[in-house]
Design a protein around this motif. Structure first.
Motif, mmCIF file in Angstrom:
data_model
loop_
_atom_site.group_PDB
_atom_site.id
_atom_site.type_symbol
_atom_site.label_atom_id
_atom_site.label_comp_id
_atom_site.label_asym_id
_atom_site.label_seq_id
_atom_site.Cartn_x
_atom_site.Cartn_y
_atom_site.Cartn_z
ATOM 1 N N MET A 260 0.836 -1.200 0.000
ATOM 2 C CA MET A 260 0.000 0.000 0.000
ATOM 3 C C MET A 260 0.874 1.255 0.000
ATOM 4 O O MET A 260 0.520 2.263 -0.627
ATOM 5 N N ASN A 261 2.036 1.173 0.693
ATOM 6 C CA ASN A 261 2.965 2.309 0.670
ATOM 7 C C ASN A 261 3.484 2.553 -0.736
ATOM 8 O O ASN A 261 3.578 3.695 -1.201
ATOM 9 N N GLU A 262 3.814 1.459 -1.434
ATOM 10 C CA GLU A 262 4.322 1.604 -2.802
ATOM 11 C C GLU A 262 3.267 2.229 -3.706
ATOM 12 O O GLU A 262 3.574 3.103 -4.536
ATOM 13 N N LEU A 263 2.019 1.796 -3.562
ATOM 14 C CA LEU A 263 0.932 2.361 -4.361
ATOM 15 C C LEU A 263 0.774 3.846 -4.059
ATOM 16 O O LEU A 263 0.602 4.673 -4.974
ATOM 17 N N SER A 264 0.843 4.199 -2.788
ATOM 18 C CA SER A 264 0.705 5.604 -2.399
ATOM 19 C C SER A 264 1.794 6.461 -3.020
ATOM 20 O O SER A 264 1.517 7.538 -3.586
ATOM 21 N N ILE B 28 -6.920 -4.466 -3.714
ATOM 22 C CA ILE B 28 -6.365 -3.193 -4.199
ATOM 23 C C ILE B 28 -4.859 -3.324 -4.416
ATOM 24 O O ILE B 28 -4.312 -2.878 -5.431
ATOM 25 N N ALA B 29 -4.187 -3.948 -3.455
ATOM 26 C CA ALA B 29 -2.737 -4.122 -3.580
ATOM 27 C C ALA B 29 -2.384 -4.981 -4.796
ATOM 28 O O ALA B 29 -1.393 -4.730 -5.482
ATOM 29 N N ALA B 30 -3.211 -5.981 -5.072
ATOM 30 C CA ALA B 30 -2.945 -6.884 -6.200
ATOM 31 C C ALA B 30 -3.267 -6.244 -7.539
ATOM 32 O O ALA B 30 -2.570 -6.472 -8.533
ATOM 33 N N ASN B 31 -4.316 -5.406 -7.595
ATOM 34 C CA ASN B 31 -4.733 -4.838 -8.880
ATOM 35 C C ASN B 31 -5.374 -3.464 -8.657
ATOM 36 O O ASN B 31 -6.600 -3.328 -8.687
ATOM 37 N N PRO B 32 -4.571 -2.444 -8.444
ATOM 38 C CA PRO B 32 -5.127 -1.113 -8.172
ATOM 39 C C PRO B 32 -5.840 -0.481 -9.370
ATOM 40 O O PRO B 32 -6.570 0.494 -9.201
ATOM 41 N N GLU B 33 -5.632 -1.034 -10.562
ATOM 42 C CA GLU B 33 -6.301 -0.491 -11.742
ATOM 43 C C GLU B 33 -7.710 -1.064 -11.918
ATOM 44 O O GLU B 33 -8.451 -0.640 -12.807
ATOM 45 N N ALA B 34 -8.095 -2.010 -11.068
ATOM 46 C CA ALA B 34 -9.433 -2.602 -11.163
ATOM 47 C C ALA B 34 -10.484 -1.562 -10.791
ATOM 48 O O ALA B 34 -10.252 -0.687 -9.943
ATOM 49 N N ARG B 35 -11.623 -1.641 -11.451
ATOM 50 C CA ARG B 35 -12.732 -0.754 -11.104
ATOM 51 C C ARG B 35 -13.313 -1.173 -9.754
ATOM 52 O O ARG B 35 -13.173 -2.326 -9.332
#
Length: 842
Positions: A1-5, A186-193
């Motif tokens: 989640m930190n990496e995504l942020s 979310i962590a696995a696929n943040p581009e998912a709707r």
């Protein structure tokens, strides 16, 4: 989640806020969500070291519309949060003062969910020789939900406080598991709707699928009439149908239906040919339905109480060119032939007595039943033989036997008749007809049930409630008593349970499109404080799925739309391909080719035990006394009046369990009839076009309809219906006689209106058949006179009913005098009798 942020230029707090918003969106379906959060208020160097309370509350309002991807949502949250931080010096109290939201002591003015984020946890502090230790003040929720996020080296500790008046502990535990599942997705696929992100655990998904494992063996490849023929062969001399003094055996029923079928075949009736049926409950009705099926056709049942133009539309829409009826019914078939069954069966006497050759399969059409339509015209629902068999054969909610006596209380045009008629005949049981007048009089109804030894019955919830309030012990003899058609009243159900429950008391649910019933719930007890009765779990060979707006499974306890699948689904809407495609959609959870689900428009939720609870409608459809009504159809009819510019119709519930329709109209400024005249015209116009149950009880004339900020009608701002019903001094006639005054007083109490004019019409004041029963009961209690229910329909004004009451009292007085005289004569000795006779001769 930190990496995504980091990748999205956001903080971890923003990412977790976005995840929480995604969770709330999936739980509620809302696209405009407000959260609260706190800021330290120490963003100025001058106050960083000051002791004091500088915390301010910020409101974060986020738009979740358009089913964005999570990354898109995170971008929106980032902008919202940065904007809020830019204005964090504005005191929250100032915001409330400027915006002046509607205040409610039970909730926060702007948000009900609070989020707090901390990055450190000081276990021990020192200050000037003092040792400070943090103390847990206890889990006291100040909001509906309060999420505390604590960042530690190992990850984030999440604490969720909740209002125990609103949420159960098990619900909150499930919510936390869903939050964790969502974060993993979310962590696995943040581009998912948002709609694609996982929410349910694997165990929950399996549990929901398990609830739909309802398959059972039944005659899915047989036609309905073939099953009746099998019963006839098994017990030909058993009584099949009883209506009053008339009854016929299975052999007689089958023979007469065969003769009618052969006659219809010669008139061109075959597979998929629709034949109209306009008959009251009678032996002829059952023979007609069975005869049409044997001929290969499909019956189109009509209610003789509906306006003739409505019946003509149905016949034309269904392309009916042959109508079975009796003399005295409305003349409604404009093109085609009419066969009058009361003119004697001699015309069929020369027809073959044997079963006709079967020309249909279980996939063929059995009937077309019309329901209210939102476009202004009713729509026809096409139901197959297989769907009927699924309803009554080898199912899980009832187990009918040859010894059962099943009541027919429903009109043939009401889909409950499908259960009554074919439930009885496909099991070799007896079908017993009950007249409408008997059904609406609790005392007579109870007597009829005992006299006819009826032990299986379906009642609309309204009628069930009516009897439960007056004679709840009526239902004790039943083996199966089913009620449904609208939301149930727990108080009425509790009265029945306390007064001697039937062996099986079932709450049954289902739209016409699922062939009468789709779910059932056996009521054993009603918990204290219960607001409704669950609608239960699916029938055999039926599936029910609770899905969100993107047809994703929703968790237990979360509201979603109910979808129905299985072999009870109707084929389609007759000649309405667009509506069929909209309502009957591909089944996303079935491997069977061509499998479909029906969108009910009912919002429900799964309870923890796997039963389903009805909550509300998605659209304008309502249920009044068991009848399904599209409010748009009434509004469309109102708009055809020249004096009406706009209209809206609502279902208003003044008293618990008594819903009535109210029409609000804005008159055209260029056409100005008086209010009372306009209301009279509108009522007459609707009665000429719609069934009585679709005519509003009250009309309110407005200068304009109230609108909300989005330009839509604000239903909450509509004025409460005026109980005076637009009576003016010029037209009011004060009740004159004691009987008129007594009746006016009774009407005022039952209808909750007043004052009541002597020429007031019971049905114009909002009366209907169930309330008529209460009126007759009150007259009996108050005046000591038993009036037939039919009198109120024949003499619906105060003055005319009062005259009938006076006549009944006079007859009762005469009967009493005669009875006294007879008692005197019986007590005379032989000499006294002789003396009196001699005086008479003299």
């Amino acid at each position: 989640m930190n990496e995504l942020s980091h990748r999205e230029g956001a903080t971890l707090f923003m990412t977790l806020i976005a995840a929480l918003l995604a969770l709330l969106h999936r739980y509620t379906g809302q696209e405009d969500i407000l959260l609260g959060t706190a800021t330290a208020g120490r963003n100025h160097a001058e106050i960083e070291k000051l002791i004091g309370f500088f915390i301010n509350t910020l409101v974060l309002r986020t738009d979740l519309s358009g089913n964005p991807s999570f990354c898109e949502l995170l971008g929106r949250v980032r902008e919202v949060a940065l904007g809020a931080y830019d204005h964090q010096d504005v005191p929250f109290e100032k915001l409330v003062e400027e915006l002046q939201p509607e205040r409610d002591m039970s909730r926060h003015p702007f948000f009900q969910v609070m989020v707090n984020f901390q990055t450190t946890e000081s276990v021990e502090l020192t200050c000037g020789g003092l040792k400070l230790t943090p103390q847990d003040p206890g889990e006291q929720a100040r909001f509906d939900l309060e999420l505390h996020l604590l960042l530690v080296l190992e990850g984030v500790i999440v604490t969720l406080l909740y209002n125990t008046d609103l949420f159960e502990k098990s619900m909150i535990a499930r919510m936390m598991r869903h939050f964790e599942t969502l974060l993993e997705g979310i962590a696995a696929n943040p581009e998912a709707r948002l709609s694609e992100l996982p929410l349910l655990t694997r165990e929950e998904q399996e549990q929901l699928r398990e609830l739909n494992q309802t398959s059972s063996e039944y005659e899915h490849d047989k036609c309905v009439h073939q099953l009746v023929e099998m019963q006839t062969a098994r017990q030909p001399e058993a009584v099949a149908v009883i209506y009053g003094a008339e009854q016929i055996t299975y052999r007689e029923l089958n023979t007469r239906a065969n003769q009618l079928a052969h006659y219809l075949r010669r008139r061109g009736v075959g597979a998929e040919v629709r034949v109209g049926v306009l008959l009251e409950r009678s032996v002829d009705l059952i023979v007609a339905l069975l005869g049409i099926l044997k001929a290969g056709g499909a019956y189109v049942p009509l209610d003789g109480g509906s306006p003739a133009p409505r019946l003509r539309f149905m016949l034309e829409d269904a392309a009916v060119t042959l109508l079975l009826t009796r003399r005295g019914q409305p003349e409604v078939l404009t093109q085609g032939d009419v066969v009058y069954l009361d003119e004697g069966w001699e015309k069929f006497g020369s027809e073959d007595l044997e079963n006709p050759v079967v020309v249909t399969s279980a996939d063929n059409l059995a009937y077309v039943m019309y329901t209210s339509g939102s476009t202004g015209q009713p729509k026809g629902v096409e139901v197959t033989h297989r769907a009927i068999n699924r309803l009554v054969r080898n199912t899980n909610y009832v187990h009918l036997e040859e010894s059962d006596r099943v009541a027919q209380v429903s009109n043939a045009a009401f889909d409950a008749a499908t259960f009554e008629v074919w439930g009885a005949l496909l099991h070799g049981a007896q079908l017993v007809g009950i007249q409408k007048e008997t059904m609406l009089s609790p005392a007579e109804f109870k007597r009829e049930i005992l006299d006819q030894h009826i032990n299986v019955m379906f009642l609309t919830t309204s009628l069930f409630n009516q009897i439960a309030q007056t004679l709840p012990e009526t239902f004790t003899p039943f083996r199966y008593l089913l009620f449904g058609g609208e939301a149930s009243d727990p108080r009425s159900v509790r009265r029945v349970l306390e007064s001697g429950k039937p062996r099986h008391l079932l709450n049954a649910y289902g739209p016409t499109e699922s062939t009468t019933f789709a779910t059932w719930y056996e009521v054993e007890e009603v918990e204290t404080g219960a607001r409704t009765i669950p609608i239960g779990q699916p029938l055999s060979n039926t599936e029910v799925w609770v899905l969100d707006q993107h047809m994703q499974l929703v968790p237990f306890g979360v509201m979603g739309e109910l979808y129905i699948g299985g072999e009870g689904l109707a084929r389609d809407y007759l000649q309405r391909p667009e509506l069929t495609a909209e309502k009957f959609v591909p089944h996303p959870y079935s491997a069977k080719p061509g499998a479909r689900l029906y969108r009910t428009g009912d919002l429900v939720r799964y309870l923890h035990d796997g039963n389903i609870e009805f909550l509300k409608r998605l659209d304008q459809q309502v249920k009044i006394r068991g009848f399904r009504i599209e409010l748009g159809e009434i509004e469309a009819a109102l708009q055809e009046h020249l004096a009406v510019r706009e209209s809206v119709v609502i279902a208003h519930e003044e008293m618990a369990g008594d819903r009535q329709l109210v029409a609000y109209v804005v008159r055209d400024p260029n056409v100005q009839p008086a209010t009372e005249q306009l209301i009279s015209q509108l009522r007459s116009c609707l009665r000429a076009r719609l069934p009585d149950y679709m005519t509003p009880s009250n009309f309110v004339v407005l200068d304009e309809l109230p609108l909300n900020a989005n330009g839509k009608v604000d239903h909450r701002a509509l004025p409460r219906p005026d109980t005076a019903r637009h009576i003016t001094e010029a037209t009011f006639i004060s009740p004159r006689t004691p009987d008129e005054k007594q009746i006016a007083e009774i009407w005022a109490g039952v209808l909750d209106v007043g004052p009541i004019s002597a020429d007031a019409n019971f049905f114009d004041l909002g009366g209907h058949s169930l309330l008529a029963t209460r009126i007759i009961s009150r007259i009996r209690e108050t005046c000591g006179v038993e009036l037939p229910l039919r009198l109120l329909f024949d003499f619906p004004t105060v003055e005319t009913l009062a005259s009938q009451l006076a006549a009944a009292q006079h007859r009762q007085t005469d009967a009493g005098s005669i009875a006294e005289m007879l008692e005197t004569v019986v007590s005379l000795s032989e000499d006294e009798t002789k003396t009196l006779l001699e005086r008479k001769e003299a």
